[in-house]
Enzyme design. Structure first.
Site, PDB file in Angstrom:
ATOM      1  N   GLY A  14       0.829  -1.202   0.000  1.00  0.00           N
ATOM      2  CA  GLY A  14       0.000   0.000   0.000  1.00  0.00           C
ATOM      3  C   GLY A  14       0.860   1.247   0.000  1.00  0.00           C
ATOM      4  O   GLY A  14       2.065   1.181  -0.246  1.00  0.00           O
ATOM      5  N   ASN A  15       0.244   2.390   0.263  1.00  0.00           N
ATOM      6  CA  ASN A  15       1.018   3.638   0.315  1.00  0.00           C
ATOM      7  C   ASN A  15       0.424   4.574   1.351  1.00  0.00           C
ATOM      8  O   ASN A  15      -0.608   4.283   1.949  1.00  0.00           O
ATOM      9  CB  ASN A  15       1.092   4.283  -1.073  1.00  0.00           C
ATOM     10  N   ARG A  16       1.073   5.725   1.530  1.00  0.00           N
ATOM     11  CA  ARG A  16       0.719   6.610   2.640  1.00  0.00           C
ATOM     12  C   ARG A  16      -0.341   7.643   2.296  1.00  0.00           C
ATOM     13  O   ARG A  16      -0.576   8.561   3.061  1.00  0.00           O
ATOM     14  CB  ARG A  16       1.990   7.332   3.120  1.00  0.00           C
TER      15      ARG A  16
END
Ligand code: CTP
Length: 429
Positions: free
Chosen positions: A224-226
């Site tokens: 995933g990512n932020r």
């Protein structure tokens, strides 16, 4: 001490940046939500005066409003007469927010009535005025209310689009008061920029993607990512409040509430997001890709949890995800979606030894083929998971402008200005 200055702890005069906000409260069941709104404003350091109607006090007691605002509360024009509150409150206010605004209150404001303190305050206010209506769908859709809302908007008043959802009884529909945090956000934007909410997107359909995608490895793990989704949600929210019909294709966010008056479609992976965007893009005047789409996904995703095992773990093989933005641009080239569809991309760049942020962004604009590119410099606490942002707006015609530092709502309003200016004038209403 001069007016507008206060004394700091060390005795020096410092400018008093607190704003004077009048919160008007109409007599509807949603009056209880105004308590959270008042608290939002006082916690942000503003000076709040609450002016309920008599019937609002049937729903929330005077003591609650006085305790939350730290100021006396009155409803009529004959209390505290030497202070002339019916003129002063409006004249001195930096912002007036009426939440909830009932159908009756909207009608009285249109008529220019001044038979209680709230309507008198509305007549004397020269600052931005925001009405957040809340009523049953039938009342909201009644031609009288529709005409009243149009009149107020024509006078430069902001009338917030209500949310859809559960109303007082078992019924659902348009007419719910948006969440207090959302009203506070829109109101605060008007303090930053009084002309941030024109109705210039009426008759337009806008698709916004936001948040981050998650690419599963097994049932409990993902890549995933932020991305918090805040910037995309701010664009969707403001586009709706500027009159557009908005579809928000949302990946994962930092627990954001669905914006009022926006159709939100939730997706998980980049491939799901592509399906949702491709389905709607052809029917939209504008496609804004603010989502942080994972460029890669694990080549295999298993249905049972991967065990730690005794030995060293296997390397994760990755497969490239489709580029959704490039796909929309290609569909436009191929004539699958109208040539007039405006496509807006986002770029979060850091710069490195080979080039600075803008050099990479210009190359990305050319590579992606979109009409506008919103560029954020990331790293060192910038852009991700924070409430403020700045950057640049690059256009395919070569024009470039800086987006001044401010809230993500302010950034969204600047982006929508550019969208509005670039839209084909033949479309919309
Ligand atoms: N984007 C997309 N589909 C992808 C990746 C990105 O639609 N698979 C969109 C983003 O929503 C954004 C724009 O493309 O609007 C730029 O995203 P970014 O990640 O900065 O671009 P990349 O093409 O992935 O380039 P980079 O090599 O810099 O990661």
């Amino acid at each position: 001490m001069p007016d507008g200055a206060s004394r700091s702890a060390i005795g020096a005069d410092v400018p008093d940046t607190r704003k004077r906000i009048v919160v008007g409260v109409g007599g509807g069941i949603a009056a209880y939500k105004s308590c959270a709104l008042i608290r939002d404003f006082t916690e942000a350091g503003h000076k709040v005066r609450v002016v309920p109607t008599e019937s609002a006090l049937e729903f929330v007691g005077r003591a609650t409003f006085e305790a939350l605002s730290g100021n006396p509360v009155q409803t009529g024009v004959f209390t505290d007469v030497p202070q002339v509150p019916h003129v002063r409150l409006g004249q001195e206010a930096d912002l007036v927010v009426v939440a909830p605004a009932t159908a009756d209150l909207l009608a009285r404001a249109v008529m220019g009535r001044a038979d209680d303190l709230l309507t008198a305050t509305l007549l004397t206010a020269r600052c931005p005025v925001v009405f957040a209506p809340a009523m049953h769908t039938e009342m909201w859709e009644h031609p009288a209310t529709v005409a009243n809302v149009a009149t107020l908007r024509a006078r430069g008043v902001t009338v917030v689009e209500p949310a859809s959802g559960r109303l007082t009884g078992k019924d659902t529909g348009a007419g719910r008061l948006p969440e207090p945090e959302e009203i506070a956000g829109l109101a605060t934007l008007l303090l930053e920029r009084p002309d941030a909410l024109p109705r210039d997107l009426e008759g337009r359909r806008v698709l916004v993607s936001a948040g981050g995608t998650r690419e599963p490895l097994d049932p409990v793990r993902f890549l995933g990512n932020r991305s918090s989704g805040k910037q995309g949600y701010a664009i969707a929210r403001l586009a709706a409040q500027r009159g557009a019909e908005v579809i928000l294709v949302s990946g994962y966010t930092a627990g954001l509430d669905e914006p009022a008056a926006v159709e939100t479609v939730h997706v998980r992976t980049a491939e799901d997001m592509k399906v949702a965007v491709d389905k709607e893009a052809g029917r939209c005047d504008v496609v804004v890709m603010a989502a942080a789409v994972a460029d890669f996904r694990p080549s295999t995703s298993v249905t049972s949890k991967i065990k730690k095992g005794a030995g060293e773990p296997d390397a994760i093989a990755l497969t490239k995800n489709p580029d959704i933005l490039a796909g929309v641009v290609q569909a436009r080239r191929d004539g699958e979606i109208p040539a007039s569809t405006l496509v807006v991309g986002f770029a979060a760049e850091t710069g490195d030894a080979d080039g600075d942020v803008l050099t990479y962004a210009r190359a990305k604009l050319r590579r992606k083929g979109c009409d506008l590119l919103v560029v954020n410099a990331v790293g060192e606490g910038k852009a991700f998971e924070v409430d403020h942002n700045d950057g640049w707006l690059l256009s395919a015609d070569g024009s470039e402008s800086a987006l001044e530092h401010g809230s993500k709502a302010l950034m969204a309003s600047r982006v929508l200005d550019a969208v509005s200016a670039a839209l084909d004038p033949a479309g919309g209403e």
